[in-house]
Design an enzyme around this catalytic site. Structure first.
Site, PDB file in Angstrom:
ATOM      1  N   HIS A 155       0.821  -1.216   0.000  1.00  0.00           N
ATOM      2  CA  HIS A 155       0.000   0.000   0.000  1.00  0.00           C
ATOM      3  C   HIS A 155       0.854   1.266   0.000  1.00  0.00           C
ATOM      4  CE1 HIS A 155      -3.973   1.573  -0.065  1.00  0.00           C
ATOM      5  NE2 HIS A 155      -4.526   0.573   0.596  1.00  0.00           N
ATOM      6  N   ASP A 386      -9.695 -10.325 -16.663  1.00  0.00           N
ATOM      7  CA  ASP A 386      -9.760 -11.398 -17.652  1.00  0.00           C
ATOM      8  C   ASP A 386      -8.363 -11.730 -18.171  1.00  0.00           C
ATOM      9  OD1 ASP A 386     -10.417 -13.202 -19.584  1.00  0.00           O
ATOM     10  OD2 ASP A 386     -11.609 -11.827 -20.806  1.00  0.00           O
TER      11      ASP A 386
END
Length: 450
Positions: A155, A386
């Site tokens: 992060h 995808d």
């Protein structure tokens, strides 16, 4: 199902496919963000056809290298909490074999071993003082009938939108659809919020203290089905918020019952305590900017804080209305508009940021200490990722967080996509109260991790 074993079969270091890369400046918001590793595991059952596994694994490595040429800061190392360099250090990349069928794994929900599907321990404190730690780790897990891609994201640089842009681009390069690659904007964040070489350590320590509270936590997964969410939305409606979103409603419901768990443990006390629900808000769509910031890398997020003051005169939890809590949540997010952030931008915004952090520091040091719950929603980010094997079947988060952590709640879509899973990290004693709350369990299906 037999005991799940994850065996590492290959180890690589993936570097950007191009060189001559310039040092990357962190933004002030990056400087303030702890380098905790956030895990994500994306499951793809592959049952329709037999594929060439060695070629698939080689293509994943090559496409990652090509994607890192665009997102090259992810391959570097942080220097002095000011910039990222040494991009040739690369990304640690593991390939692992899992001794079970993915369909069975997803059906039975044996998720206590999720941490074995990522290469770096989740929400770890280890990277805080060690600049050798990478910003990204990848582990490709091969099941009998599928692949799970586990990523460990620091992060320090990577927020939800940055992660989505990078992962979508990697998938596009892998399947040969270059037109779907998202080209990152690598300079906007540092221009908006310039880094400071004189940033007082107390502010970084303050943010670390928010994430790593030094308490033992329990991790649980609770599932909200479509019917339960609809019921919660109906209860959350008000004149101020006539159509609460699914995330708003579930966040408010969780906050209400987290308040109940906390109050059950402090019954009999007369002290006033603050309960704070802080929601991660994407700044990219909220800044007053002529240019679109959608592709900007870095921590362009803010924590919208809804604050409730609780005392012995506060109504019992059964009388605390969900619609009032959702109204507070909605109001805190509305305050995070472009005008609000104008005073924080540029070099002149540093003084305003220090005032804000000093105020937060004062509030956090109150006695008794406020209950602070951090909420982050991934429900609109990662489901469409995808790699050529169809949509993500399921997103796993973390099995068990062993290091001390904050009260962090992450919302992700369910396997079918019509519900919401809440991954809740909470002090063990409060988690025990939550798991005994019949009103909570009436709508939240418990999925125990340990």
């Amino acid at each position: 199902m037999e005991k799940i074993e994850v065996s590492i079969i290959s180890k690589y270091t993936i570097k950007p496919s191009s060189s001559l890369l310039q040092p990357y400046k962190l933004s002030l918001l990056d400087q303030l963000t702890p380098p905790a590793y956030v895990p994500m595991v994306f499951f793809y059952p592959i049952t329709e056809h037999v594929f060439n596994l060695p070629q698939t694994l080689a293509d994943l490595r090559q496409s990652l290298s090509e994607t890192l040429a665009l997102y090259y800061p992810l391959s570097g190392r942080v220097k002095n909490n000011l910039y990222i360099d040494n991009f040739e250090e690369g990304v640690p990349y593991l390939e692992a074999q899992v001794n079970c069928d993915m369909t069975d794994f997803l059906r039975l929900g044996k998720i206590e071993c999720l941490n074995e599907f990522v290469s770096i321990k989740p929400f770890s404190m280890e990277a805080i003082s060690d600049e050798r730690y990478p910003l990204l780790g990848v582990q490709v897990n091969v099941f009998d009938s599928g692949i799970a891609i586990g990523v460990s994201l620091s992060h320090k640089l990577i927020d939800g939108r940055t992660a989505y842009c990078f992962l979508k681009s990697w998938g596009a390069v892998f399947r040969g659809c270059r037109e779907d690659v998202i080209h990152p904007s690598l300079s906007e964040a540092a221009l908006l919020f310039p880094p400071r070489d004189d940033l007082p350590e107390k502010y970084a320590d303050q943010m670390e203290g928010l994430w790593f509270a030094g308490k033992k936590v329990a991790t649980r997964r609770f599932v909200f089905g479509a019917k339960a969410i609809s019921s919660i939305q109906d209860e959350a409606k008000s004149e101020s918020v006539p159509k609460p979103s699914r995330v708003q409603a579930v966040t408010g419901f969780l906050w209400k019952h987290l308040i109940a768990a906390s109050r059950a443990l402090t019954s009999g006390t007369t002290s006033t305590r603050l309960s704070i629900a802080a929601q991660a808000v994407n700044l990219r769509t909220r800044m007053n900017m002529e240019t679109v910031l959608d592709n900007a890398t870095g921590n362009l997020i803010w924590w919208a804080q809804a604050i409730l003051e609780l005392s012995h005169t506060t109504p019992e939890i059964s009388d605390l209305k969900l619609c009032d809590l959702v109204n507070l949540l909605n109001g805190s997010v509305k305050q995070c508009n472009g005008d609000y952030f104008e005073t924080f931008k540029g070099k002149e915004g540093y003084g305003r940021m220090c005032e804000y952090l000093d105020f937060q520091r004062t509030m956090s040091s109150m006695e008794p200490a406020p209950d602070i719950y951090l909420f982050s929603s991934w429900t609109n980010f990662f489901n469409p990722l995808d790699f050529g094997w169809g949509r993500t079947s399921w997103i796993g988060v973390a099995g068990k967080i062993e290091s001390a952590s904050c009260k962090f709640i992450i919302l992700v879509p369910t396997q079918c996509g019509s519900g919401i899973e809440a991954w809740v990290n909470l002090e063990e004693e409060k988690m025990a109260m939550l798991e005994q709350d019949p009103h909570f369990l009436a709508l939240a299906s418990p999925k125990t991790l340990i």
